[in-house]
Design an enzyme around this catalytic site. Structure first.
Site, short mmCIF file in Angstrom:
data_model
loop_
_atom_site.label_atom_id
_atom_site.label_comp_id
_atom_site.label_asym_id
_atom_site.label_seq_id
_atom_site.Cartn_x
_atom_site.Cartn_y
_atom_site.Cartn_z
CG ASP A 72 -1.78 1.20 1.05
OD1 ASP A 72 -2.76 1.63 0.83
OD2 ASP A 72 -1.94 2.03 2.17
CD GLU A 105 -2.22 2.04 -3.28
OE1 GLU A 105 -3.04 1.99 -4.47
OE2 GLU A 105 -1.35 2.20 -2.43
#
Length: 606
Positions: free
Chosen positions: A223, A259
């Site tokens: 993330d 990401e």
């Protein structure tokens, strides 16, 4: 400043004695080009599944249940990407509104499976249950990838709770501003871990190795990975974090997905991560959404995205599978909502509909929200078939979101992070015989396309296409066609266009099988037509094909190919409005190719 002692109220760690050596486990080790990722939430995937006993719903044991595994196998995915399963905390402002953090991007225990997802108990028994889940998925040939949140913790900003790292060494673990009190926030969550610090870097890498060696997982999706790659301030692809991962004998061998952005200055880094890494490719998402809603000014960008995004990844030894292609993710509209809503409807989150993005690149097909109009419903289901077919025919690694294959809806909520209820849980009744048959047909189409992809190596290329003639007859490994049946020119790429033909040759695939023999395959022509009127399209003749067999026609709900679907080369076929056709080329006996401009996706191999 709050001087009260929070120690009595903070969850404690449990040490588990475990000498499991995983000798009976067999990791699937699916090669990147063959991978199909299925993003799911442990709780949301299992909470309403009728085949899972109630006591196991919402748990690791529920996901390991044969009824859950059967759906994954039947669909044909190769890996599940689990939304965060590290122990996490619920924000105070959500609890005050009667809500909970559902997604789990609020980690506080990097070595602990989230206890609320364990059916067997929370005093260490969640560890064994998680391992049994991994074994069950591995036995079915499915890898387990964790969505991990090492960029921030649940302690929030300077007014957040003291739960762990803040109380141990605030300066050592977090990036602080000049006054040493406020946090530098590259995450939008109040704090950012200071990964340059040796103790922080060790915490993260020890955690990663633990999940690989002790818990059996096969990879990670990071993330806001750009926040981890920041050195002092700027994103640095030679940062300590990336350098340590690259040389670690355990971590460099598992699947690593970035990401590739954060919310700080210079944080958007799509295409910039080093060769070990794959990336979520949001440029793929945007181009495909724009094409099917009629907002793409030309098809040049779409050509790059369909063929592996060589403009982003053809450097430094990277391959097409560096691009994780997706149209939807947990964050945003579901696929069904993407064709049903043009505005977000997040009122249930209690934030005045201010949360969530307003840039959805969606089209509601003429009516906002659910509709009883048969024409609207038919068009929406056709658009869903178009989006799924485009994704699964594209070069790169496709990522599906759990439930999209059966028409899951969140009723227009594009930020359901706090909706631990039927809004987010998969509604398995969509596949009941009494439900709209279009949803089961959509699932069947998805499974059929994945079977095609699994069978045909040309649909999951290991290398970028060259776009150059491969032999004397002029056949190219990748060619692009206009509705005229001729190869696209430079002017065609920049002109407004709603129709694109993509030819993939299986004759000259640049790879070898395990025995060292050349890999050959069928050749395919995909015709994508996003216009609202029928389009005449001339099927290319030799050297491309003598004839074509129709395999997929998204204008039809029933995808079982009827007899008599062969079309001769040179024929002018009518492509229905908003349709994808997939045709298998019948090899020609000879012919010459014409000259054409360089196409998107046609890069010289490096």
């Amino acid at each position: 400043r709050d001087e009260r002692d929070s120690a009595p109220y903070v969850p404690k760690g449990v040490v588990v004695a475990d000498d499991d050596d995983w000798a009976d486990d067999h990791r699937p080790k699916t090669p990147w080009p063959d991978s199909v990722i299925y993003e799911l939430h442990v709780r949301g995937f299992t909470m309403r599944h009728p085949g899972i006993p109630e006591r196991l719903r919402g748990t690791y044991a529920g996901l390991a249940h044969p009824a859950a595994v059967e759906h994954l196998v039947r669909l044909g995915v190769t890996a599940v990407e689990l939304l965060p399963v590290h122990q996490f905390a619920h924000e105070d402002h959500l609890l005050r509104r009667g809500l909970r953090n559902y997604w789990g991007y609020n980690s506080i225990g990097y070595f602990a499976p989230h206890a609320a997802y364990a059916a067997s108990g929370s005093r260490g028994r969640q560890v064994g249950e998680f391992k049994r889940m991994v074994r069950a998925l591995h036995a079915a040939g499915i890898e387990v990838i964790l969505d991990v949140v090492y960029n921030h913790t649940a302690e929030g900003g300077e007014l957040g709770p003291t739960l762990s790292l803040r109380g141990i060494d605030n300066r050592g673990y977090y990036r602080l501003q000049g006054d040493a009190r406020r946090y530098t926030d590259y995450t939008g969550c109040g704090n950012t871990l200071h990964v340059v610090q040796p103790n922080v870097l060790r915490l993260i890498t020890d955690s990663l190795r633990y999940w690989v060696t002790e818990m059996g997982v096969d990879g990670f999706r990071f993330d806001l990975a750009a926040a981890l790659a920041r050195s002092m301030h700027d994103v640095d692809m030679l940062s300590p974090f990336l350098a340590v991962i690259a040389q670690d004998p355990v971590l460099r061998r598992v699947k690593l997905i970035a990401e590739p952005w954060d919310v700080g200055s210079g944080g958007y880094q799509v295409g910039a991560f080093p060769p070990l890494w794959a990336e979520w490719n949001d440029r793929y998402r945007d181009a495909v959404r724009d094409f099917w809603r009629g907002a793409l000014p030309d098809v040049r960008d779409l050509g790059y995205r369909l063929s592996g995004s060589s403009d982003l990844y053809a450097w430094g030894g990277r391959r097409p599978y560096a691009s994780v292609n997706f149209i939807t993710a947990h964050d945003g509209f579901t696929l069904r909502d993407l064709v049903s809503y043009e505005q977000k409807h997040n009122e249930a989150n209690g934030e005045g509909n201010r949360d969530g993005t307003g840039d959805n690149r969606s089209w509601n097909c003429g009516t906002e929200g659910e509709s009883d109009d048969p024409a609207v419903r038919t068009l929406r289901q056709r658009q869903l078939r178009n989006l799924l077919t485009t994704l699964l025919l594209s070069t790169g690694v496709p990522m599906l979101v759990a439930g999209d294959e059966m028409g899951r809806t969140q009723r227009g909520n594009n930020n359901a992070y706090c909706q631990d209820n039927a809004t987010s849980w998969i509604d398995w009744s969509l596949l009941d015989d009494t439900a709209d048959p279009g949803w089961r047909a959509l699932t069947d189409l998805c499974s059929r396309l994945l079977a095609l992809r699994r069978t045909h190596p040309v649909l999951r290329s290991h290398a970028f296409f060259s776009g150059r003639p491969q032999s004397a007859d002029g056949l190219r490994d990748l060619a692009w066609f206009s509705p005229r049946g001729t190869e696209m020119t430079e002017a065609d790429w920049y002109a407004p266009a709603r129709t694109l033909g993509m030819y993939l040759s299986g004759r000259d695939i640049p790879q070898r099988d395990p025995k060292g023999d050349p890999v050959t395959d069928d050749s395919f022509l995909a015709v994508l037509h996003g216009g609202h009127r029928p389009q005449r399209f001339t099927l290319p003749g030799p050297p491309w094909a003598d004839a074509y067999d129709l395999l997929v026609d998204t204008s039809r709900e029933d995808q079982h190919t009827a007899p008599g679907t062969r079309r001769r080369a040179g024929a002018r076929i009518t492509v229905p409005p908003r349709t994808v056709l997939l045709l298998r080329a019948v090899p020609p006996r000879g012919g010459d190719a014409g000259e054409t401009a360089q196409e998107p996706g046609a890069e010289v191999r490096r």
